[in-house]
Design an enzyme around this catalytic site. Structure first.
Site, PDB file in Angstrom:
ATOM      1  CG  ASP A 163     -79.641 -67.516  75.623  1.00 13.57           C
ATOM      2  OD1 ASP A 163     -79.888 -66.340  76.022  1.00 13.57           O
ATOM      3  OD2 ASP A 163     -78.324 -68.034  76.095  1.00 13.57           O
ATOM      4  CB  ALA A 185     -79.259 -64.202  85.457  1.00 11.16           C
ATOM      5  CG  PHE A 187     -93.780 -62.129  81.673  1.00 10.51           C
ATOM      6  CD1 PHE A 187     -92.501 -62.203  81.823  1.00 10.51           C
ATOM      7  CD2 PHE A 187     -94.448 -61.175  82.320  1.00 10.51           C
ATOM      8  CE1 PHE A 187     -91.511 -61.347  82.435  1.00 10.51           C
ATOM      9  CE2 PHE A 187     -93.529 -60.039  83.191  1.00 10.51           C
ATOM     10  CZ  PHE A 187     -92.233 -60.203  83.121  1.00 10.51           C
ATOM     11  CE1 TYR A 246     -77.538 -60.328  88.766  1.00 10.36           C
ATOM     12  CE2 TYR A 246     -76.253 -60.220  90.942  1.00 10.36           C
ATOM     13  CZ  TYR A 246     -76.686 -60.994  89.770  1.00 10.36           C
ATOM     14  OH  TYR A 246     -76.066 -61.883  89.702  1.00 10.36           O
TER      15      TYR A 246
HETATM   16  N1  LIG Z   1     -71.385 -63.782  86.883  1.00  5.98           N
HETATM   17  C1  LIG Z   1     -71.299 -63.874  88.033  1.00  5.98           C
HETATM   18  O1  LIG Z   1     -70.225 -63.367  88.605  1.00  5.98           O
HETATM   19  C2  LIG Z   1     -72.275 -64.502  88.925  1.00  5.98           C
HETATM   20  C3  LIG Z   1     -72.129 -64.518  90.296  1.00  5.98           C
HETATM   21  C4  LIG Z   1     -73.087 -64.926  91.018  1.00  5.98           C
HETATM   22  C5  LIG Z   1     -74.042 -65.329  90.780  1.00  5.98           C
HETATM   23  N2  LIG Z   1     -74.267 -65.595  89.378  1.00  5.98           N
HETATM   24  C6  LIG Z   1     -75.735 -66.227  88.735  1.00  5.98           C
HETATM   25  O2  LIG Z   1     -75.207 -67.327  87.859  1.00  5.98           O
HETATM   26  C7  LIG Z   1     -76.103 -67.422  86.930  1.00  5.98           C
HETATM   27  C8  LIG Z   1     -75.367 -67.419  85.626  1.00  5.98           C
HETATM   28  O3  LIG Z   1     -74.627 -66.327  85.545  1.00  5.98           O
HETATM   29  P1  LIG Z   1     -73.684 -66.199  84.074  1.00  5.98           P
HETATM   30  O4  LIG Z   1     -72.535 -65.384  84.579  1.00  5.98           O
HETATM   31  O5  LIG Z   1     -73.636 -67.144  83.414  1.00  5.98           O
HETATM   32  O6  LIG Z   1     -74.782 -65.233  83.338  1.00  5.98           O
HETATM   33  P2  LIG Z   1     -74.533 -64.484  81.850  1.00  5.98           P
HETATM   34  O7  LIG Z   1     -72.955 -65.197  81.331  1.00  5.98           O
HETATM   35  O8  LIG Z   1     -74.925 -63.214  81.928  1.00  5.98           O
HETATM   36  O9  LIG Z   1     -75.645 -65.293  80.981  1.00  5.98           O
HETATM   37  C9  LIG Z   1     -76.863 -65.310  81.047  1.00  5.98           C
HETATM   38  C10 LIG Z   1     -77.795 -65.668  80.157  1.00  5.98           C
HETATM   39  O10 LIG Z   1     -79.097 -65.110  80.238  1.00  5.98           O
HETATM   40  C11 LIG Z   1     -79.638 -64.627  78.835  1.00  5.98           C
HETATM   41  N3  LIG Z   1     -80.452 -63.518  79.067  1.00  5.98           N
HETATM   42  C12 LIG Z   1     -80.415 -62.317  79.451  1.00  5.98           C
HETATM   43  N4  LIG Z   1     -81.534 -61.558  79.269  1.00  5.98           N
HETATM   44  C13 LIG Z   1     -82.285 -62.319  78.307  1.00  5.98           C
HETATM   45  C14 LIG Z   1     -83.634 -62.172  77.752  1.00  5.98           C
HETATM   46  N5  LIG Z   1     -84.342 -60.928  77.843  1.00  5.98           N
HETATM   47  N6  LIG Z   1     -84.097 -63.108  77.379  1.00  5.98           N
HETATM   48  C15 LIG Z   1     -83.526 -64.326  77.029  1.00  5.98           C
HETATM   49  N7  LIG Z   1     -82.129 -64.504  77.611  1.00  5.98           N
HETATM   50  C16 LIG Z   1     -81.847 -63.549  78.286  1.00  5.98           C
HETATM   51  C17 LIG Z   1     -78.507 -64.011  78.275  1.00  5.98           C
HETATM   52  O11 LIG Z   1     -78.424 -63.865  76.911  1.00  5.98           O
HETATM   53  P3  LIG Z   1     -77.681 -62.961  76.105  1.00  5.98           P
HETATM   54  O12 LIG Z   1     -76.299 -63.619  75.922  1.00  5.98           O
HETATM   55  O13 LIG Z   1     -78.123 -62.904  74.724  1.00  5.98           O
HETATM   56  O14 LIG Z   1     -77.365 -61.773  76.725  1.00  5.98           O
HETATM   57  C18 LIG Z   1     -77.270 -65.090  78.621  1.00  5.98           C
HETATM   58  O15 LIG Z   1     -77.267 -66.192  77.793  1.00  5.98           O
HETATM   59  C19 LIG Z   1     -77.240 -66.505  86.928  1.00  5.98           C
HETATM   60  O16 LIG Z   1     -78.202 -66.661  87.690  1.00  5.98           O
HETATM   61  C20 LIG Z   1     -76.344 -65.212  87.698  1.00  5.98           C
HETATM   62  O17 LIG Z   1     -77.234 -64.348  88.330  1.00  5.98           O
HETATM   63  C21 LIG Z   1     -73.421 -64.964  88.314  1.00  5.98           C
END
Ligand SMILES: NC(=O)c1ccc[n+]([C@@H]2O[C@H](COP(=O)([O-])OP(=O)(O)OC[C@H]3O[C@@H](n4cnc5c(N)ncnc54)[C@H](OP(=O)(O)O)[C@@H]3O)[C@@H](O)[C@H]2O)c1
Length: 287
Positions: free
Chosen positions: A30, A59, A39, A124
């Site tokens: 992470d 994400a 990148f 987004y």
């Molecule tokens: N949440 C929803 O309601 C929802 C709905 C539809 C689809 N999705 C999709 O489902 C997937 C999982 O979502 P989720 O809710 O589990 O997301 P999340 O809880 O926000 O987790 C995203 C992860 O990505 C990491 N991240 C963000 N920016 C970063 C960076 N610059 N470098 C390294 N790591 C980075 C975050 O790290 P940090 O913890 O350090 O920020 C976090 O661990 C995603 O593709 C999302 O688009 C989510």
């Protein structure tokens, strides 16, 4: 088979660590190990680790903030998936990536299927759609799983926020005109593991976009009511009234689709797997 998991601390990423760890040697990373905005570092990491499968649970998910941080949202949600796809292609690996119901405008009026026209309303949603297209253009072995309204009890989510509001406010107003599929992150992770158990050949042969979310659909108000009903510590709630509200009552920087519930039949017909009814999953999550 070796697996590289990105976004291990996210709602979904955390659950994927639990479910993928027993399956194969797993490298889970992470932000603290790798900033996805670098990148070249991402390319180097993938090349050094040489995984057979890359699972991208990372994400930029701050939907409202993305309106003013477009460059960052596109870097993480659009450029990085393309880079991961290129690296997967180079290694002969498979990529599992997650996308969102926010690629749709919510105006169809019935469940969205994979072939329906996309028209994201927010930065987004646009950045996630660009990520899907970047993966598709590279053409590596891949699955793009569009999901919706993901929650976990571990990290801030609609579920944890609803429980907090009910402990602070006697009257709660929750929007009734946003409809989607509540999806428990743990079950999404479990289905991902079952998919991987079908082998990378299955991913290669069935590459493409699939909808995968909790079965059935609900408005945010229905969902909130169910959360409060299933709250194991209901005696801590002070809320007495839950009232319906409109999305327009709570102006936000990003516009969200109103009816974006997903039809997951293609996924079920292809892989013979499904996420259970959202209410059943919520009951298990809160039990
Ligand atoms: N949440 C929803 O309601 C929802 C709905 C539809 C689809 N999705 C999709 O489902 C997937 C999982 O979502 P989720 O809710 O589990 O997301 P999340 O809880 O926000 O987790 C995203 C992860 O990505 C990491 N991240 C963000 N920016 C970063 C960076 N610059 N470098 C390294 N790591 C980075 C975050 O790290 P940090 O913890 O350090 O920020 C976090 O661990 C995603 O593709 C999302 O688009 C989510």
């Amino acid at each position: 088979m070796t697996i590289l998991l990105l976004g291990k601390n996210g709602q979904l990423g955390w659950e994927l660590q639990r479910t993928l760890a027993p399956m194969a040697p797993l490298k889970a990373i992470d932000f603290e190990e790798l900033d996805l905005q670098d990148f070249e570092a991402v390319r180097k990491t993938v090349r050094n680790l040489r995984p057979d499968v890359i699972v991208n649970a990372s994400a930029y998910t701050a939907v409202d903030l993305a309106e003013s941080e477009s460059e960052k949202a596109f870097a993480i949600n659009a450029t990085i998936p393309g880079i991961l796809a290129e690296e997967a292609l180079g290694l002969g690996a498979s990529l599992i990536h997650y996308s969102t119901d926010y690629v749709f405008d919510g105006l169809k009026g019935s469940l969205y299927r994979e072939e329906d026209t996309t028209n994201p309303l927010s930065v987004y949603g646009k950045s996630k759609l660009a990520g899907e297209k970047n993966i598709g253009a590279v053409g590596c072995s891949h699955l793009i799983l569009r999901t919706s309204w993901v929650y976990s009890l571990r990290r801030g989510s609609f579920v944890t926020k609803t429980l907090e509001w009910a402990r602070r406010q006697e009257k709660m107003r929750v929007v009734n005109d946003q409809v989607g599929n509540p999806t428990w992150a743990r079950m999404l992770a479990e289905v991902t593991a079952l998919l991987l158990a079908q082998g990378t050949r299955s991913i290669r042969e069935n590459s493409g976009v699939y909808h995968l979310a909790g079965s059935g659909f609900a408005s945010r108000l229905d969902w909130a009511k169910q959360i409060l009903e299933l709250d194991p510590n209901r005696q801590e709630q002070v809320v007495k009234e839950i009232l319906p509200a409109l999305t327009s009552d709570f102006p936000t920087p990003a516009t969200r689709p109103l009816f974006s519930a997903l039809d997951c039949a293609r996924f079920t017909n292809t892989f013979h797997l499904a996420l259970p009814d959202w209410q059943k999953a919520l009951q298990l999550a809160m039990g």
